[in-house]
Design a protein around this motif. Structure first.
Motif, PDB file in Angstrom:
ATOM      1  N   ASP A  48       0.848  -1.193   0.000  1.00  0.00           N
ATOM      2  CA  ASP A  48       0.000   0.000   0.000  1.00  0.00           C
ATOM      3  C   ASP A  48       0.884   1.244   0.000  1.00  0.00           C
ATOM      4  O   ASP A  48       1.844   1.334   0.769  1.00  0.00           O
ATOM      5  CB  ASP A  48      -0.907   0.006   1.231  1.00  0.00           C
ATOM      6  N   TYR A  49       0.511   2.219  -0.808  1.00  0.00           N
ATOM      7  CA  TYR A  49       1.292   3.440  -0.977  1.00  0.00           C
ATOM      8  C   TYR A  49       1.488   4.172   0.358  1.00  0.00           C
ATOM      9  O   TYR A  49       0.548   4.354   1.123  1.00  0.00           O
ATOM     10  CB  TYR A  49       0.585   4.359  -1.981  1.00  0.00           C
ATOM     11  N   LEU A  50       2.739   4.602   0.610  1.00  0.00           N
ATOM     12  CA  LEU A  50       3.059   5.404   1.791  1.00  0.00           C
ATOM     13  C   LEU A  50       3.369   6.849   1.425  1.00  0.00           C
ATOM     14  O   LEU A  50       2.652   7.765   1.795  1.00  0.00           O
ATOM     15  CB  LEU A  50       4.268   4.829   2.538  1.00  0.00           C
ATOM     16  N   THR A  51       4.479   7.042   0.704  1.00  0.00           N
ATOM     17  CA  THR A  51       4.930   8.398   0.388  1.00  0.00           C
ATOM     18  C   THR A  51       5.886   8.355  -0.795  1.00  0.00           C
ATOM     19  O   THR A  51       6.289   7.279  -1.235  1.00  0.00           O
ATOM     20  CB  THR A  51       5.624   9.035   1.607  1.00  0.00           C
ATOM     21  N   GLU A  52       6.266   9.535  -1.293  1.00  0.00           N
ATOM     22  CA  GLU A  52       7.237   9.623  -2.375  1.00  0.00           C
ATOM     23  C   GLU A  52       7.995  10.935  -2.289  1.00  0.00           C
ATOM     24  O   GLU A  52       7.502  11.906  -1.724  1.00  0.00           O
ATOM     25  CB  GLU A  52       6.577   9.477  -3.745  1.00  0.00           C
ATOM     26  N   GLU A  53       9.211  10.919  -2.838  1.00  0.00           N
ATOM     27  CA  GLU A  53      10.047  12.124  -2.912  1.00  0.00           C
ATOM     28  C   GLU A  53      10.771  12.099  -4.254  1.00  0.00           C
ATOM     29  O   GLU A  53      11.252  11.060  -4.689  1.00  0.00           O
ATOM     30  CB  GLU A  53      11.071  12.176  -1.777  1.00  0.00           C
ATOM     31  N   THR A  54      10.887  13.278  -4.862  1.00  0.00           N
ATOM     32  CA  THR A  54      11.575  13.421  -6.146  1.00  0.00           C
ATOM     33  C   THR A  54      12.921  14.087  -5.920  1.00  0.00           C
ATOM     34  O   THR A  54      13.038  15.013  -5.093  1.00  0.00           O
ATOM     35  CB  THR A  54      10.721  14.254  -7.118  1.00  0.00           C
ATOM     36  N   SER A  55      13.948  13.643  -6.670  1.00  0.00           N
ATOM     37  CA  SER A  55      15.281  14.239  -6.552  1.00  0.00           C
ATOM     38  C   SER A  55      15.230  15.694  -7.004  1.00  0.00           C
ATOM     39  O   SER A  55      14.336  16.107  -7.746  1.00  0.00           O
ATOM     40  CB  SER A  55      16.286  13.454  -7.394  1.00  0.00           C
ATOM     41  N   ALA A  56      16.210  16.506  -6.550  1.00  0.00           N
ATOM     42  CA  ALA A  56      16.224  17.941  -6.838  1.00  0.00           C
ATOM     43  C   ALA A  56      16.237  18.233  -8.339  1.00  0.00           C
ATOM     44  O   ALA A  56      15.604  19.187  -8.796  1.00  0.00           O
ATOM     45  CB  ALA A  56      17.434  18.595  -6.168  1.00  0.00           C
ATOM     46  N   ASP A  57      16.930  17.414  -9.140  1.00  0.00           N
ATOM     47  CA  ASP A  57      16.976  17.641 -10.584  1.00  0.00           C
ATOM     48  C   ASP A  57      15.781  17.036 -11.315  1.00  0.00           C
ATOM     49  O   ASP A  57      15.642  17.186 -12.522  1.00  0.00           O
ATOM     50  CB  ASP A  57      18.289  17.116 -11.173  1.00  0.00           C
ATOM     51  N   GLY A  58      14.904  16.337 -10.586  1.00  0.00           N
ATOM     52  CA  GLY A  58      13.695  15.767 -11.172  1.00  0.00           C
ATOM     53  C   GLY A  58      13.909  14.496 -11.964  1.00  0.00           C
ATOM     54  O   GLY A  58      12.987  13.984 -12.579  1.00  0.00           O
ATOM     55  N   GLU A  59      15.122  13.956 -11.946  1.00  0.00           N
ATOM     56  CA  GLU A  59      15.419  12.758 -12.739  1.00  0.00           C
ATOM     57  C   GLU A  59      14.805  11.497 -12.131  1.00  0.00           C
ATOM     58  O   GLU A  59      14.386  10.597 -12.848  1.00  0.00           O
ATOM     59  CB  GLU A  59      16.930  12.583 -12.885  1.00  0.00           C
ATOM     60  N   TYR A  60      14.759  11.418 -10.800  1.00  0.00           N
ATOM     61  CA  TYR A  60      14.266  10.208 -10.116  1.00  0.00           C
ATOM     62  C   TYR A  60      13.172  10.559  -9.112  1.00  0.00           C
ATOM     63  O   TYR A  60      13.161  11.642  -8.539  1.00  0.00           O
ATOM     64  CB  TYR A  60      15.390   9.526  -9.325  1.00  0.00           C
ATOM     65  N   THR A  61      12.293   9.597  -8.885  1.00  0.00           N
ATOM     66  CA  THR A  61      11.329   9.657  -7.794  1.00  0.00           C
ATOM     67  C   THR A  61      11.394   8.324  -7.068  1.00  0.00           C
ATOM     68  O   THR A  61      11.435   7.269  -7.714  1.00  0.00           O
ATOM     69  CB  THR A  61       9.895   9.899  -8.305  1.00  0.00           C
ATOM     70  N   VAL A  62      11.429   8.361  -5.746  1.00  0.00           N
ATOM     71  CA  VAL A  62      11.350   7.144  -4.952  1.00  0.00           C
ATOM     72  C   VAL A  62       9.973   7.110  -4.305  1.00  0.00           C
ATOM     73  O   VAL A  62       9.572   8.059  -3.626  1.00  0.00           O
ATOM     74  CB  VAL A  62      12.454   7.081  -3.875  1.00  0.00           C
ATOM     75  N   LYS A  63       9.255   6.030  -4.563  1.00  0.00           N
ATOM     76  CA  LYS A  63       7.939   5.811  -3.962  1.00  0.00           C
ATOM     77  C   LYS A  63       8.076   4.663  -2.975  1.00  0.00           C
ATOM     78  O   LYS A  63       8.752   3.674  -3.265  1.00  0.00           O
ATOM     79  CB  LYS A  63       6.903   5.443  -5.024  1.00  0.00           C
ATOM     80  N   THR A  64       7.435   4.778  -1.825  1.00  0.00           N
ATOM     81  CA  THR A  64       7.494   3.695  -0.843  1.00  0.00           C
ATOM     82  C   THR A  64       6.102   3.134  -0.577  1.00  0.00           C
ATOM     83  O   THR A  64       5.098   3.840  -0.667  1.00  0.00           O
ATOM     84  CB  THR A  64       8.121   4.161   0.487  1.00  0.00           C
ATOM     85  N   TYR A  65       6.104   1.851  -0.246  1.00  0.00           N
ATOM     86  CA  TYR A  65       4.874   1.103   0.000  1.00  0.00           C
ATOM     87  C   TYR A  65       5.081   0.237   1.241  1.00  0.00           C
ATOM     88  O   TYR A  65       6.188  -0.219   1.507  1.00  0.00           O
ATOM     89  CB  TYR A  65       4.554   0.192  -1.192  1.00  0.00           C
ATOM     90  N   VAL A  66       4.014   0.016   1.993  1.00  0.00           N
ATOM     91  CA  VAL A  66       4.080  -0.892   3.133  1.00  0.00           C
ATOM     92  C   VAL A  66       3.323  -2.158   2.762  1.00  0.00           C
ATOM     93  O   VAL A  66       2.267  -2.110   2.141  1.00  0.00           O
ATOM     94  CB  VAL A  66       3.523  -0.258   4.426  1.00  0.00           C
ATOM     95  N   SER A  67       3.918  -3.281   3.125  1.00  0.00           N
ATOM     96  CA  SER A  67       3.344  -4.568   2.769  1.00  0.00           C
ATOM     97  C   SER A  67       3.166  -5.408   4.026  1.00  0.00           C
ATOM     98  O   SER A  67       4.066  -5.492   4.855  1.00  0.00           O
ATOM     99  CB  SER A  67       4.273  -5.284   1.789  1.00  0.00           C
ATOM    100  N   SER A  68       2.014  -6.024   4.131  1.00  0.00           N
ATOM    101  CA  SER A  68       1.740  -6.921   5.246  1.00  0.00           C
ATOM    102  C   SER A  68       1.895  -8.347   4.760  1.00  0.00           C
ATOM    103  O   SER A  68       1.306  -8.742   3.757  1.00  0.00           O
ATOM    104  CB  SER A  68       0.325  -6.718   5.767  1.00  0.00           C
ATOM    105  N   GLY A  69       2.686  -9.117   5.484  1.00  0.00           N
ATOM    106  CA  GLY A  69       2.889 -10.506   5.112  1.00  0.00           C
ATOM    107  C   GLY A  69       1.794 -11.418   5.640  1.00  0.00           C
ATOM    108  O   GLY A  69       1.870 -12.617   5.495  1.00  0.00           O
ATOM    109  N   GLY A  70       0.799 -10.866   6.278  1.00  0.00           N
ATOM    110  CA  GLY A  70      -0.281 -11.668   6.824  1.00  0.00           C
ATOM    111  C   GLY A  70      -0.124 -11.857   8.325  1.00  0.00           C
ATOM    112  O   GLY A  70       0.651 -11.167   8.984  1.00  0.00           O
ATOM    113  N   ALA A  71      -0.834 -12.813   8.864  1.00  0.00           N
ATOM    114  CA  ALA A  71      -0.873 -13.021  10.309  1.00  0.00           C
ATOM    115  C   ALA A  71       0.443 -13.547  10.876  1.00  0.00           C
ATOM    116  O   ALA A  71       0.720 -13.369  12.053  1.00  0.00           O
ATOM    117  CB  ALA A  71      -1.997 -13.987  10.656  1.00  0.00           C
ATOM    118  N   THR A  72       1.255 -14.166  10.060  1.00  0.00           N
ATOM    119  CA  THR A  72       2.460 -14.807  10.591  1.00  0.00           C
ATOM    120  C   THR A  72       3.724 -13.966  10.479  1.00  0.00           C
ATOM    121  O   THR A  72       4.753 -14.340  11.034  1.00  0.00           O
ATOM    122  CB  THR A  72       2.707 -16.150   9.872  1.00  0.00           C
TER     123      THR A  72
END
Length: 130
Positions: free
Chosen positions: A47-71
């Protein structure tokens, strides 16, 4: 005596092919283990968390949280997006037992995700390998 020597020479190609097949089999098994357990392209999307783009705009890093289930606990996945090219996005960060993400660009090619510094696009962080 000559008959015995001929038979030994005839068996050498068979031994070579058997060894070659065994090596090929081991390579295939090894790749299969890597593909199933360590290939970062097979990680859950999350599930989407957040994102940040580099100062020159060349890259964006997007982060997601994942649940592995009950175990298992939560994990954070970081994805690198190439903004100025048609390159496919790539997972560069995977860490277990995290539920949030802090992304900071220290320069145009260096990003810090939850305290792990990565030189993009070549570096990756995967908790399973540390």
């Amino acid at each position: 005596m000559e008959y015995i020597e001929e038979k030994t020479v005839q068996n050498e190609p068979k031994k070579f092919y058997i060894k070659a097949l065994m090596i090929l089999g081991l390579l295939l098994v090894g790749y299969g283990v890597y593909w199933v357990f360590f290939d970062m392209n097979r990680l859950p999307t999350g599930d989407y968390l957040t994102e940040e783009t580099s100062a020159d705009g060349e890259y964006t890093v997007k982060t997601y949280v994942s649940s592995g289930g009950a175990t298992t606990g939560y994990a954070v996945r970081g994805e690198l997006v190439f903004n100025n090219s048609n390159k496919k996005t790539k997972t560069i960060y995977w860490n277990y037992r995290e539920e949030s993400a802090s992304i900071t660009w220290t320069d145009n090619d260096t990003v810090e995700i939850n305290g792990h510094s990565l030189d993009v696009p070549k570096d990756k962080f995967d908790f399973r390998r540390h």
